[in-house]
Design a protein around this motif. Structure first.
Motif, PDB file in Angstrom:
ATOM      1  N   UNK A 139     -10.990 -38.032  42.633  1.00  0.00           N
ATOM      2  CA  UNK A 139     -10.503 -36.957  41.778  1.00  0.00           C
ATOM      3  C   UNK A 139     -11.521 -36.692  40.676  1.00  0.00           C
ATOM      4  N   UNK A 140     -11.920 -35.414  40.550  1.00  0.00           N
ATOM      5  CA  UNK A 140     -12.948 -35.078  39.577  1.00  0.00           C
ATOM      6  C   UNK A 140     -12.375 -34.999  38.170  1.00  0.00           C
ATOM      7  N   UNK A 141     -13.281 -35.093  37.169  1.00  0.00           N
ATOM      8  CA  UNK A 141     -12.853 -35.120  35.771  1.00  0.00           C
ATOM      9  C   UNK A 141     -12.061 -33.882  35.411  1.00  0.00           C
ATOM     10  N   UNK A 142     -12.529 -32.718  35.863  1.00  0.00           N
ATOM     11  CA  UNK A 142     -11.821 -31.492  35.495  1.00  0.00           C
ATOM     12  C   UNK A 142     -10.447 -31.416  36.155  1.00  0.00           C
ATOM     13  N   UNK A 143     -10.278 -32.063  37.323  1.00  0.00           N
ATOM     14  CA  UNK A 143      -8.956 -32.112  37.951  1.00  0.00           C
ATOM     15  C   UNK A 143      -8.000 -32.976  37.126  1.00  0.00           C
ATOM     16  N   UNK A 168      -4.626 -31.742  35.169  1.00  0.00           N
ATOM     17  CA  UNK A 168      -3.284 -32.338  35.269  1.00  0.00           C
ATOM     18  C   UNK A 168      -2.741 -32.655  33.883  1.00  0.00           C
ATOM     19  N   UNK A 169      -3.600 -33.232  33.023  1.00  0.00           N
ATOM     20  CA  UNK A 169      -3.175 -33.564  31.653  1.00  0.00           C
ATOM     21  C   UNK A 169      -2.800 -32.294  30.895  1.00  0.00           C
ATOM     22  N   UNK A 170      -3.649 -31.260  31.010  1.00  0.00           N
ATOM     23  CA  UNK A 170      -3.388 -30.001  30.303  1.00  0.00           C
ATOM     24  C   UNK A 170      -2.091 -29.356  30.763  1.00  0.00           C
ATOM     25  N   UNK A 171      -1.906 -29.313  32.088  1.00  0.00           N
ATOM     26  CA  UNK A 171      -0.697 -28.698  32.646  1.00  0.00           C
ATOM     27  C   UNK A 171       0.561 -29.430  32.190  1.00  0.00           C
ATOM     28  N   UNK A 172       0.523 -30.746  32.214  1.00  0.00           N
ATOM     29  CA  UNK A 172       1.703 -31.518  31.819  1.00  0.00           C
ATOM     30  C   UNK A 172       1.862 -31.595  30.315  1.00  0.00           C
ATOM     31  N   UNK A 194       3.735 -35.840  35.306  1.00  0.00           N
ATOM     32  CA  UNK A 194       2.618 -36.376  36.090  1.00  0.00           C
ATOM     33  C   UNK A 194       3.130 -37.115  37.322  1.00  0.00           C
ATOM     34  N   UNK A 195       4.232 -37.817  37.162  1.00  0.00           N
ATOM     35  CA  UNK A 195       4.767 -38.654  38.235  1.00  0.00           C
ATOM     36  C   UNK A 195       5.435 -37.852  39.335  1.00  0.00           C
ATOM     37  N   UNK A 196       6.129 -36.778  38.961  1.00  0.00           N
ATOM     38  CA  UNK A 196       6.951 -36.084  39.953  1.00  0.00           C
ATOM     39  C   UNK A 196       6.512 -34.660  40.290  1.00  0.00           C
ATOM     40  N   UNK A 197       5.767 -33.990  39.399  1.00  0.00           N
ATOM     41  CA  UNK A 197       5.450 -32.585  39.623  1.00  0.00           C
ATOM     42  C   UNK A 197       4.102 -32.370  40.286  1.00  0.00           C
ATOM     43  N   UNK A 198       3.349 -33.439  40.582  1.00  0.00           N
ATOM     44  CA  UNK A 198       2.021 -33.299  41.172  1.00  0.00           C
ATOM     45  C   UNK A 198       1.954 -33.819  42.598  1.00  0.00           C
TER      46      UNK A 198
END
Length: 466
Positions: free
Chosen positions: A1-5, A9-13, A67-71
């Motif tokens: 998994x790349x840094x921007x990915x 994920x952090x930004x979205x959550x 992060x746990x359930x929506x990805x």
């Protein structure tokens, strides 16, 4: 998994957490001002510190659940893994950035919990309360994953999460100690930081030891021992007790620079302008794009140099797959710099779709093995190539286990079995041969392949030979 990915994920959550905090904040305000204050006549008021920490804690909990359930999709219902540290052995065997990322992120994800709890209430200055809450929260998540299928109930996840909370607790308690404790601070600080220090030392030791190894690790090796204590094991072949030597080969490894040189040369040989080439790098591979009319891309694997080439003019109107003779295909592929061995097995799989299979062809000190597929189209061009024909160069001869020693490991349950059964009733060994598998450093290592029938199903049990 790349840094921007990961950042994505952090930004979205984070946005999900922020929206959740705002909604819950509105509901709390209604309850506080209109019910508690006006109706019940309450007098207590929260401090700014309590409000800020409460919002931070609420947002963090929502983010973790997001992060746990929506990805991920609900594809794992009923799956459990109680094999302690098996995820670490799996990461060791594959030794990819992605496998280690998941372990480290599981630790980092619970560090804020260990930091926030002691800030919220003095009760959590006692380690038992913080660790008990962390254990309860991670158990809640794992059980919810088990019920919903949004993940696997995994013992290692619980361990990593609690470890993360312990590290976070140690960090915040170290800060409290520095600010508040004038005496005996050093010993307390060492105690609080010991989980962090020990974790860093272990991870540094793992990576240092791996880098010092001559060869890599085999992804086909076991990650946990199978329970075959009561399994009926039978042999239809006589095993050799003698240790022998076997050759280790090496694939044509690439790095970021050499891969780019190869792709640029490959495309320019096709008279494709590479001035505006786009590169999407991953840990062990990269995708190279030419976004012109038509578009092209090449996906190359660093570890063995295999690649996939696509000319997207195949989607143009009037362009259809077309059958052609093998000699014409050879000529077309030679224009790509690809030479097919004469002993390759040829298959016409579908309209315009062709395959060549090579099984361990010795070429001097090298060995060639793999599959090449291509697709031919009505404008008399090849527009798709999947080249997994790899030439491995000889490195050295090394001593290997005997067939008997490899079988003893099998009997001990040290093999990977891709089935979710709790126990194996019977294993019948039909034959054994020495094959080769690509390791995590790009070496082609010998490994024993036991042709087996496990509970009535054919299966190849792989035991590393080094």
């Amino acid at each position: 998994m790349r840094t921007h990915e990961i950042l994505g994920i952090i930004k979205r959550n984070f946005h999900i957490g922020l929206i959740g905090v705002i909604i819950l904040g509105i509901l709390w305000s209604i309850g506080y001002f209109f019910i508690y204050k006006r109706v019940l006549g309450g007098k207590k008021s929260p401090t700014k510190k309590q409000i800020i920490l409460g919002c931070a804690f609420t947002g963090y909990i929502i983010m973790v659940l997001g992060v746990t359930f929506l990805n991920r999709n609900s594809n794992f219902k009923g799956n459990v893994n109680f094999h302690f540290l098996s995820s670490y052995r799996e990461a060791w065997n594959t030794f990819t950035l992605r496998s280690w990322q998941f372990l480290i992120l599981n630790i980092l994800m619970f560090m804020p919990l260990g930091i926030l709890l002691p800030l919220l209430h003095n009760r959590f200055h006692e380690i038992k309360w913080t660790m008990g809450t962390a254990l309860g929260f991670t158990l809640f998540i794992e059980c919810l994953q088990l019920i919903t299928g949004f993940g696997i109930f995994e013992l290692d996840d619980i361990f990593n999460n609690v470890l993360g909370a312990l590290i976070g607790y140690g960090i915040i308690m170290t800060i409290f100690t520095i600010l508040e404790a004038p005496k005996h601070r050093f010993l307390k600080i060492v105690g609080y930081l010991s989980p962090l220090i020990l974790t860093l030392v272990i991870f540094m030791g793992i990576f240092s030891y791996y880098n010092s190894q001559e060869f890599g690790n085999l992804p086909v090796a076991y990650s946990y021992k199978m329970n075959i204590k009561n399994t009926k094991i039978s042999l239809d072949v006589e095993l050799n007790k003698e240790r022998n030597l076997a050759t280790v080969y090496q694939a044509p490894n690439y790095n970021k620079n050499s891969a780019e040189e190869f792709v640029t040369s490959f495309l320019e040989n096709r008279h494709i302008d590479t001035k505006n080439i786009e590169i999407n790098p991953y840990s062990n591979s990269a995708i190279y794009w030419i976004r012109s009319e038509p578009s092209y891309n090449i996906w190359i694997e660093y570890l063995d140099g295999s690649y996939r080439y696509t000319d997207f003019s195949s989607f143009d109107e009037g362009i259809e797959p077309m059958d052609i003779d093998q000699d014409t295909l050879f000529e077309e592929l030679s224009d790509f710099g690809i030479q097919i061995p004469t002993k390759a097995v040829f298959n016409n799989k579908d309209l315009g779709s062709y395959e060549w299979v090579v099984e361990k062809e010795i070429i001097g000190d090298s060995i060639m093995e793999g599959v090449l597929t291509c697709r031919y189209y009505s404008d008399n061009t090849i527009k798709e190539i999947n080249n997994n024909l790899i030439t491995y160069n000889r490195v050295k001869e090394v001593p290997i286990k005997s067939e008997t020693e490899a079988f003893e490991e099998l009997v001990d349950g040290k093999f990977k079995f891709f089935d979710s059964v709790d126990k194996i009733e019977s294993i019948n060994i039909k034959d054994v041969e020495l094959n080769y598998h690509l390791d995590s450093k790009g070496y082609y290592q010998p490994a024993y392949s036991f042709d087996s029938v496990i509970d009535g199903k054919e299966f190849k049990i792989i035991i590393p030979a080094l």
